[in-house]
Motif scaffolding. Structure first.
Motif, short mmCIF file in Angstrom:
data_model
loop_
_atom_site.label_atom_id
_atom_site.label_comp_id
_atom_site.label_asym_id
_atom_site.label_seq_id
_atom_site.Cartn_x
_atom_site.Cartn_y
_atom_site.Cartn_z
N LYS A 1 9.30 22.77 1.39
CA LYS A 1 9.15 24.18 1.79
C LYS A 1 10.20 24.54 2.85
O LYS A 1 10.83 25.59 2.78
CB LYS A 1 7.77 24.40 2.42
N ARG A 2 10.38 23.66 3.86
CA ARG A 2 11.36 23.95 4.93
C ARG A 2 12.78 23.89 4.37
O ARG A 2 13.63 24.68 4.69
CB ARG A 2 11.22 22.95 6.08
N LYS A 3 13.00 22.89 3.50
CA LYS A 3 14.31 22.70 2.91
C LYS A 3 14.71 23.97 2.15
O LYS A 3 15.82 24.49 2.31
CB LYS A 3 14.23 21.51 1.96
N LYS A 4 13.78 24.49 1.36
CA LYS A 4 14.08 25.67 0.54
C LYS A 4 14.22 26.93 1.38
O LYS A 4 14.91 27.85 0.99
CB LYS A 4 12.99 25.87 -0.51
N SER A 5 13.54 26.98 2.54
CA SER A 5 13.61 28.21 3.34
C SER A 5 15.00 28.40 3.93
O SER A 5 15.40 29.51 4.24
CB SER A 5 12.54 28.22 4.42
N GLN A 6 15.75 27.30 4.12
CA GLN A 6 17.14 27.43 4.60
C GLN A 6 18.00 26.41 3.86
O GLN A 6 18.39 25.39 4.43
CB GLN A 6 17.22 27.20 6.11
N GLU A 7 18.25 26.70 2.61
CA GLU A 7 19.01 25.79 1.75
C GLU A 7 20.51 26.04 1.92
O GLU A 7 20.90 27.22 1.87
CB GLU A 7 18.59 26.08 0.29
N CYS B 1 12.38 25.57 12.63
CA CYS B 1 12.63 26.35 11.41
C CYS B 1 11.53 27.40 11.23
O CYS B 1 11.81 28.57 10.98
CB CYS B 1 12.66 25.37 10.23
N ASP B 2 10.25 26.98 11.41
CA ASP B 2 9.13 27.92 11.25
C ASP B 2 9.19 29.02 12.30
O ASP B 2 8.71 30.14 12.07
CB ASP B 2 7.79 27.17 11.39
N ASP C 1 17.85 29.89 13.25
CA ASP C 1 18.81 29.94 12.14
C ASP C 1 19.61 28.63 12.12
O ASP C 1 20.24 28.27 13.11
CB ASP C 1 19.73 31.15 12.38
N ASP D 1 -0.15 24.38 7.45
CA ASP D 1 -0.02 24.39 5.99
C ASP D 1 -1.25 23.85 5.28
O ASP D 1 -1.65 24.36 4.24
CB ASP D 1 1.17 23.53 5.54
#
Ligand code: ATP
Ligand code: MG
Length: 324
Positions: free
Chosen positions: A168-174, A213-214, A218, A246
């Protein structure tokens, strides 16, 4: 921030050439783990009562946060818990014995119990595969009792949920989240090489970065993202509890008295930082302050040579600019 001498792109170049596990290697190692999983599956088809149920890739190769220096492939083996021994050394012998049965073309000495896991060595190419047992009872979310690699205790966990949390974190800032995780892990690894008492577990680094990240930090500018991480560690002195909502209501988190409190996002009773003493924390904070100062100096340095010198204080002599 000044980007005159060393820019975000220089850090991207450094990451690609020195930090990250190259993608062909990552593919090869993932395929190696998958082959073990497939072999187990086909054995289970013929022997449905066999107690080893599934082999899953776990750790940094699964989360795509592995470093170039990766030296083994982490997998978890789900074991149907009813008849399996609950004593660690007996359980490891049991797992080794059944792995030898399921993989008859491996010689017995290629499957060896270690302190808290069983190593499967491949002849020729490839890395060793480190198999960690998880006792479970067919839980649909993959929860079971894993043998903790920190101290050999049983720990309630779910490999699929940990991977889902990270992804989830990876995808939020890929691709920036995973890249900053790798850069910080590379820094921590270097600190460990310089001081054998320095400890900073990859999983803790990942949780701290997940929190930032949450909160909306940036990650797309690497000097700035790194500076955020080091500043957070130094300012908080790791005195603040870190938790996520989560997979459970944070109200369920009990009182912990440990010096570091980073609560496992999938198990509210597990403090990931429980083994860290105030001496460990002091070294981490000191190292973070130094790294933060070096990045500040790098961003203000008047010449290219000085700028590189400051980045080398963070990442070591392998930090070089393109073409050098
Ligand atoms: N204290 C812990 N509590 C719960 N799960 C843990 C704990 N430590 C590790 N894990 C599990 O094991 C996995 C691997 O952790 P580890 O710290 O080895 O990180 P890694 O991502 O594999 O990094 P590295 O590249 O350094 O091996 C984590 O993703 C997590 O699922
Ligand atoms: Mg690992």
């Amino acid at each position: 921030m000044s980007r005159q001498h060393v820019s975000h792109n220089d850090l991207v170049h450094f990451a690609e050439t020195k930090v990250n596990l190259p993608s062909d290697k990552a593919k090869e190692y993932r395929a190696q783990a998958d082959r073990l999983g497939e072999k187990l599956k086909s054995y289970l088809k013929e022997h449905p009562d066999f107690t080893l149920k599934e082999i899953l890739l776990s750790g940094s190769l699964a989360k795509r946060t592995a470093l170039r220096s990766l030296n083994d492939i982490d997998v978890a083996c789900y074991i149907s818990g009813v008849d399996a021994p609950h004593q660690i050394n007996e359980l490891l012998e049991y797992l080794a014995d059944r792995l030898r049965t399921a993989f008859p073309n491996f010689s017995p000495e290629q499957v060896k119990p270690q302190t808290y896991s069983v190593t499967v060595s491949f002849r020729g190419s490839g890395l060793d595969v480190d198999v960690v047992p998880i006792l479970y009872d067919n839980d649909p979310k993959g929860y079971g009792n894993l043998v903790s690699q920190d101290d050999g205790s049983f720990l309630k966990t779910s490999i699929p949920l940990h991977i889902e949390f990270a992804s989830k974190r990876k995808k939020s800032q890929e691709p920036h989240f995973a890249q900053v995780v790798r850069l910080v892990k590379f820094w921590a690894k270097r600190m460990k090489q310089q001081d054998e008492n320095f400890r900073f577990k990859s999983f803790m680094i990942e949780m701290i970065l997940a929190k930032l990240c949450d909160e909306g930090v940036d990650f797309s500018d690497y000097p700035e993202a790194l500076q955020h991480f080091f500043t957070y560690v130094a300012k908080s002195n790791l005195e603040e509890i870190i938790f996520f909502d989560d997979y459970y209501d944070p109200k369920k988190i009990g009182k912990f008295t440990d010096r570091v409190q980073i609560i496992d996002p999938i198990n509210e009773k597990n403090n990931v930082g429980k083994l860290y003493t105030s001496v460990n924390v002091d070294s981490i904070v000191e190292a973070a302050l130094e790294a933060g100062d070096a990045i500040d100096s790098a961003l203000l340095a008047p010449t290219k040579q000085e700028t590189v010198h400051y980045w080398q204080k963070v990442f070591g002599p392998s930090f070089q600019l393109k073409g050098n």
